[in-house]
Every structure is written in C-alpha cells, then in structure tokens.
Write an enzyme that holds these catalytic residues in place. Structure first.
Site, PDB file in Angstrom:
ATOM      1  N   ASP A  30     -12.917  12.942  22.161  1.00 27.88           N
ATOM      2  CA  ASP A  30     -13.858  13.974  21.745  1.00 27.88           C
ATOM      3  C   ASP A  30     -14.318  13.676  20.321  1.00 27.88           C
ATOM      4  OD1 ASP A  30     -14.349  17.174  22.820  1.00 27.88           O
ATOM      5  OD2 ASP A  30     -14.881  16.665  20.753  1.00 27.88           O
ATOM      6  N   ILE A  31     -15.610  13.875  20.078  1.00 30.18           N
ATOM      7  CA  ILE A  31     -16.181  13.564  18.761  1.00 30.18           C
ATOM      8  C   ILE A  31     -15.681  14.551  17.694  1.00 30.18           C
ATOM      9  CG2 ILE A  31     -18.305  14.963  18.832  1.00 30.18           C
ATOM     10  CD1 ILE A  31     -19.802  12.347  18.038  1.00 30.18           C
ATOM     11  N   ASN A  87     -13.616  24.050  30.565  1.00 26.16           N
ATOM     12  CA  ASN A  87     -14.470  25.189  30.228  1.00 26.16           C
ATOM     13  C   ASN A  87     -15.587  25.208  31.254  1.00 26.16           C
ATOM     14  OD1 ASN A  87     -12.976  25.877  27.926  1.00 26.16           O
ATOM     15  ND2 ASN A  87     -14.091  24.393  26.684  1.00 26.16           N
ATOM     16  N   GLY A  93     -17.408  28.872  26.999  1.00 27.39           N
ATOM     17  CA  GLY A  93     -17.668  27.964  25.893  1.00 27.39           C
ATOM     18  C   GLY A  93     -18.136  26.586  26.322  1.00 27.39           C
ATOM     19  N   GLN A  94     -18.514  26.425  27.597  1.00 28.85           N
ATOM     20  CA  GLN A  94     -19.015  25.105  28.012  1.00 28.85           C
ATOM     21  C   GLN A  94     -20.347  24.831  27.330  1.00 28.85           C
ATOM     22  OE1 GLN A  94     -19.449  24.496  32.271  1.00 28.85           O
ATOM     23  NE2 GLN A  94     -19.948  22.321  32.013  1.00 28.85           N
ATOM     24  N   HIS A 100     -16.236  18.042  32.492  1.00 22.87           N
ATOM     25  CA  HIS A 100     -15.264  17.256  31.721  1.00 22.87           C
ATOM     26  C   HIS A 100     -13.973  18.047  31.595  1.00 22.87           C
ATOM     27  CE1 HIS A 100     -17.927  19.566  29.106  1.00 22.87           C
ATOM     28  NE2 HIS A 100     -16.870  19.807  28.346  1.00 22.87           N
ATOM     29  N   HIS A 102     -10.850  18.575  29.229  1.00 23.08           N
ATOM     30  CA  HIS A 102     -10.301  18.299  27.899  1.00 23.08           C
ATOM     31  C   HIS A 102      -8.809  18.029  28.078  1.00 23.08           C
ATOM     32  CE1 HIS A 102     -13.651  20.184  25.453  1.00 23.08           C
ATOM     33  NE2 HIS A 102     -13.856  20.796  26.599  1.00 23.08           N
TER      34      HIS A 102
HETATM   35  P1  5GP Z   1     -17.344  21.993  26.130  1.00 26.48           P
HETATM   36  O1  5GP Z   1     -17.678  22.872  24.955  1.00 26.48           O
HETATM   37  O2  5GP Z   1     -18.570  21.787  27.011  1.00 26.48           O
HETATM   38  O3  5GP Z   1     -16.151  22.405  26.921  1.00 26.48           O
HETATM   39  O4  5GP Z   1     -16.936  20.603  25.531  1.00 26.48           O
HETATM   40  C1  5GP Z   1     -17.871  19.660  25.091  1.00 26.48           C
HETATM   41  C2  5GP Z   1     -17.141  18.726  24.186  1.00 26.48           C
HETATM   42  O5  5GP Z   1     -17.909  17.568  24.014  1.00 26.48           O
HETATM   43  C3  5GP Z   1     -16.873  19.302  22.806  1.00 26.48           C
HETATM   44  O6  5GP Z   1     -15.459  19.321  22.553  1.00 26.48           O
HETATM   45  C4  5GP Z   1     -17.622  18.355  21.871  1.00 26.48           C
HETATM   46  O7  5GP Z   1     -16.935  18.116  20.657  1.00 26.48           O
HETATM   47  C5  5GP Z   1     -17.743  17.113  22.707  1.00 26.48           C
HETATM   48  N1  5GP Z   1     -18.918  16.315  22.395  1.00 26.48           N
HETATM   49  C6  5GP Z   1     -20.182  16.775  22.194  1.00 26.48           C
HETATM   50  N2  5GP Z   1     -20.999  15.763  21.940  1.00 26.48           N
HETATM   51  C7  5GP Z   1     -20.244  14.626  21.999  1.00 26.48           C
HETATM   52  C8  5GP Z   1     -20.550  13.233  21.815  1.00 26.48           C
HETATM   53  O8  5GP Z   1     -21.672  12.838  21.564  1.00 26.48           O
HETATM   54  N3  5GP Z   1     -19.513  12.367  21.935  1.00 26.48           N
HETATM   55  C9  5GP Z   1     -18.236  12.780  22.212  1.00 26.48           C
HETATM   56  N4  5GP Z   1     -17.301  11.828  22.308  1.00 26.48           N
HETATM   57  N5  5GP Z   1     -17.925  14.071  22.383  1.00 26.48           N
HETATM   58  C10 5GP Z   1     -18.920  14.982  22.284  1.00 26.48           C
END
Ligand code: 5GP
Ligand code: ZN
Length: 114
Positions: A30-31, A87, A93-94, A100, A102
């Site tokens: 994760d970034i 999520n 919070g998605q 994906h 986590h």
């Molecule tokens: P969500 O909020 O949809 O459950 O999780 C999305 C996740 O993707 C977040 O934890 C966010 O930090 C990660 N993310 C968003 N953009 C990027 C990216 O460009 N590269 C990577 N490696 N992770 C990302």
C-alpha cells in the site's frame, strides 16, 4: 477497465512494489501503509468489490484469500497474527473500486476498527 488504477498495476502501466504474484492474483505494498506490513492483494481480473468477486463464483475469491495468507507468511506476520480486510462500498471507506484485500500486520491491531 481502461481507467482503473489497479488494472494498470496489473499491466505494469503504473508502478507498484509487487511482493507476490500468482497466475490470477497480485500483491503489492500500500502506498500509504497503516501498519509495518500493509499489502494489497487483488485478482488480476477486474471486479469492483468483494461482493462482485464472490458472485464471480469461479474460485477467484479463494485465490485472493490464499494469496493474502501466503503474503502474511512471507512477511513473517502469520505467527503473531494479522488482519485481512475488504472495505466494501463507500460507507466502509472503499476508495478504489477494484476489489482488494488489505493484509495488515506487524503491530498490535485494535478492535473495533474505526
Ligand atoms: P480502500 O480505501 O479502497 O479500502 O483502499 C485503497 C487503498 O489503496 C488505500 O489504502 C490506498 O492507500 C491505496 N492506494 C491508493 N492509491 C494507490 C497507489 O497508487 N498505489 C498503491 N500501492 N496503493 C494505493
Ligand atoms: Zn481494475
């Protein structure tokens, strides 16, 4: 999915630190990590969320879960314990609508989550 960020990570059009790969899944860091280990596990095939993945009903959800646990073992958090989170939908919070998991570990994780 032309404008999907995670599809672009699958095709290597967009960079990511990939840590594990199988024929049908990909895992990358994760970034914005929320724990010492924070890896995202995705199916290479585009599905918007975990509900859509479950409905695909072709074993792909199994593959994602197996990869998540393989990543935990590789990251050496399996023994201490770790969390696998999907999520699903805006209220959860998605923010990226390519499903994906986590994989979070490497510290004590509190419950309930925020
Ligand atoms: P969500 O909020 O949809 O459950 O999780 C999305 C996740 O993707 C977040 O934890 C966010 O930090 C990660 N993310 C968003 N953009 C990027 C990216 O460009 N590269 C990577 N490696 N992770 C990302
Ligand atoms: Zn996608």
């Amino acid at each position: 999915m032309n404008d999907c960020l995670f599809c672009k990570i699958v095709t290597r059009e967009f960079p990511a630190e990939i840590v594990y790969e199988t024929g049908r899944t990909l895992a990358f860091r994760d970034i914005k990590p929320q724990a010492p280990t924070h890896v995202l596990v995705i199916p290479k095939e585009h599905h918007a969320d975990a509900a859509a993945l479950a409905e695909a009903d072709d074993g792909l959800a199994d593959d994602v879960l197996k990869t998540a646990h393989a990543v935990a073992a590789q990251e050496q958090v399996a023994e201490a314990g770790y969390r696998v989170v999907f999520n699903t939908g805006p209220a959860a919070g998605q923010t990226v609508f390519h499903v994906h998991a986590h994989v979070l570990g490497g510290r004590d994780l509190t419950w309930p989550p925020g």
